[in-house]
Write a protein that holds these residues in place. Structure first.
Motif, PDB file in Angstrom:
ATOM      1  N   MET A  11      10.092   2.618  -7.848  1.00 25.96           N
ATOM      2  CA  MET A  11       9.261   2.279  -6.696  1.00 25.96           C
ATOM      3  C   MET A  11       9.571   3.247  -5.558  1.00 25.96           C
ATOM      4  O   MET A  11      10.696   3.721  -5.415  1.00 25.96           O
ATOM      5  N   ALA A  12       8.580   3.489  -4.738  1.00 20.81           N
ATOM      6  CA  ALA A  12       8.738   4.422  -3.622  1.00 20.81           C
ATOM      7  C   ALA A  12       9.667   3.847  -2.565  1.00 20.81           C
ATOM      8  O   ALA A  12       9.711   2.642  -2.340  1.00 20.81           O
ATOM      9  N   ASN A  13      10.398   4.738  -1.916  1.00 23.92           N
ATOM     10  CA  ASN A  13      11.371   4.311  -0.913  1.00 23.92           C
ATOM     11  C   ASN A  13      10.915   4.595   0.509  1.00 23.92           C
ATOM     12  O   ASN A  13      11.466   4.038   1.443  1.00 23.92           O
ATOM     13  N   HIS A  14       9.934   5.458   0.688  1.00 26.25           N
ATOM     14  CA  HIS A  14       9.505   5.836   2.027  1.00 26.25           C
ATOM     15  C   HIS A  14       8.169   5.200   2.366  1.00 26.25           C
ATOM     16  O   HIS A  14       7.334   4.968   1.490  1.00 26.25           O
ATOM     17  N   LYS A  15       7.973   4.958   3.660  1.00 24.09           N
ATOM     18  CA  LYS A  15       6.709   4.390   4.114  1.00 24.09           C
ATOM     19  C   LYS A  15       5.542   5.301   3.759  1.00 24.09           C
ATOM     20  O   LYS A  15       4.481   4.847   3.333  1.00 24.09           O
ATOM     21  N   SER A  16       5.750   6.606   3.946  1.00 20.58           N
ATOM     22  CA  SER A  16       4.677   7.564   3.678  1.00 20.58           C
ATOM     23  C   SER A  16       4.324   7.595   2.186  1.00 20.58           C
ATOM     24  O   SER A  16       3.157   7.753   1.819  1.00 20.58           O
ATOM     25  N   LEU A  18       4.588   5.020   0.124  1.00 22.82           N
ATOM     26  CA  LEU A  18       3.827   3.802  -0.138  1.00 22.82           C
ATOM     27  C   LEU A  18       2.374   3.963   0.294  1.00 22.82           C
ATOM     28  O   LEU A  18       1.447   3.548  -0.407  1.00 22.82           O
ATOM     29  N   LYS A  19       2.186   4.581   1.453  1.00 20.89           N
ATOM     30  CA  LYS A  19       0.827   4.815   1.948  1.00 20.89           C
ATOM     31  C   LYS A  19       0.084   5.766   1.021  1.00 20.89           C
ATOM     32  O   LYS A  19      -1.106   5.583   0.746  1.00 20.89           O
ATOM     33  N   ARG A  20       0.780   6.793   0.519  1.00 22.72           N
ATOM     34  CA  ARG A  20       0.177   7.751  -0.396  1.00 22.72           C
ATOM     35  C   ARG A  20      -0.277   7.058  -1.678  1.00 22.72           C
ATOM     36  O   ARG A  20      -1.363   7.325  -2.189  1.00 22.72           O
ATOM     37  N   ILE A  21       0.525   6.122  -2.174  1.00 24.12           N
ATOM     38  CA  ILE A  21       0.152   5.369  -3.376  1.00 24.12           C
ATOM     39  C   ILE A  21      -1.133   4.581  -3.130  1.00 24.12           C
ATOM     40  O   ILE A  21      -2.047   4.576  -3.960  1.00 24.12           O
ATOM     41  N   ARG A  22      -1.191   3.915  -1.971  1.00 29.21           N
ATOM     42  CA  ARG A  22      -2.392   3.131  -1.648  1.00 29.21           C
ATOM     43  C   ARG A  22      -3.616   4.027  -1.509  1.00 29.21           C
ATOM     44  O   ARG A  22      -4.687   3.725  -2.046  1.00 29.21           O
ATOM     45  N   SER A  23      -3.483   5.127  -0.796  1.00 27.49           N
ATOM     46  CA  SER A  23      -4.641   6.004  -0.563  1.00 27.49           C
ATOM     47  C   SER A  23      -5.079   6.699  -1.853  1.00 27.49           C
ATOM     48  O   SER A  23      -6.272   6.880  -2.092  1.00 27.49           O
ATOM     49  N   ASN A  24      -4.111   7.070  -2.700  1.00 26.54           N
ATOM     50  CA  ASN A  24      -4.467   7.693  -3.981  1.00 26.54           C
ATOM     51  C   ASN A  24      -5.283   6.749  -4.847  1.00 26.54           C
ATOM     52  O   ASN A  24      -6.242   7.168  -5.501  1.00 26.54           O
ATOM     53  N   GLU A  25      -4.911   5.475  -4.858  1.00 20.57           N
ATOM     54  CA  GLU A  25      -5.634   4.502  -5.669  1.00 20.57           C
ATOM     55  C   GLU A  25      -7.060   4.319  -5.169  1.00 20.57           C
ATOM     56  O   GLU A  25      -8.002   4.276  -5.961  1.00 20.57           O
TER      57      GLU A  25
END
Length: 83
Positions: A1-6, A8-15
């Motif tokens: 799992m991602a550790n940084h806020k950025s 996590l945001k990248r995962i959401r935006s990529n999806e």
């Protein structure tokens, strides 16, 4: 799992981008199939510019390669002209 806020945001935006690209690509493929199935030249000539526009938008957004877009447009133009 991602550790940084950025991250996590990248995962959401990529999806969300993946789903948008998938929808636009599928819609364009369906329009191409519809154009290829037409037997009336008049209908094909009215639908052709819209399909070409959709293909150009996909190429511009790097959903498909620009050479693939050119090949698709060329084949569709030949099909419409042959009707």
């Amino acid at each position: 799992m991602a550790n940084h806020k950025s991250a996590l945001k990248r995962i959401r935006s990529n999806e969300s981008k993946r789903l948008r690209n998938k929808y636009q690509h599928k819609t364009t493929r369906n329009a191409i199939k519809k154009l290829r199935d037409l037997s009336s030249k008049k209908e094909a000539e009215t639908l052709y510019p819209a399909v070409v526009s959709m293909i150009d938008k996909l190429a511009k957004r790097n959903v498909i390669h620009s050479n693939k877009a050119a090949n698709l447009k060329s084949k569709l133009a030949k099909h419409v002209a042959a009707l």
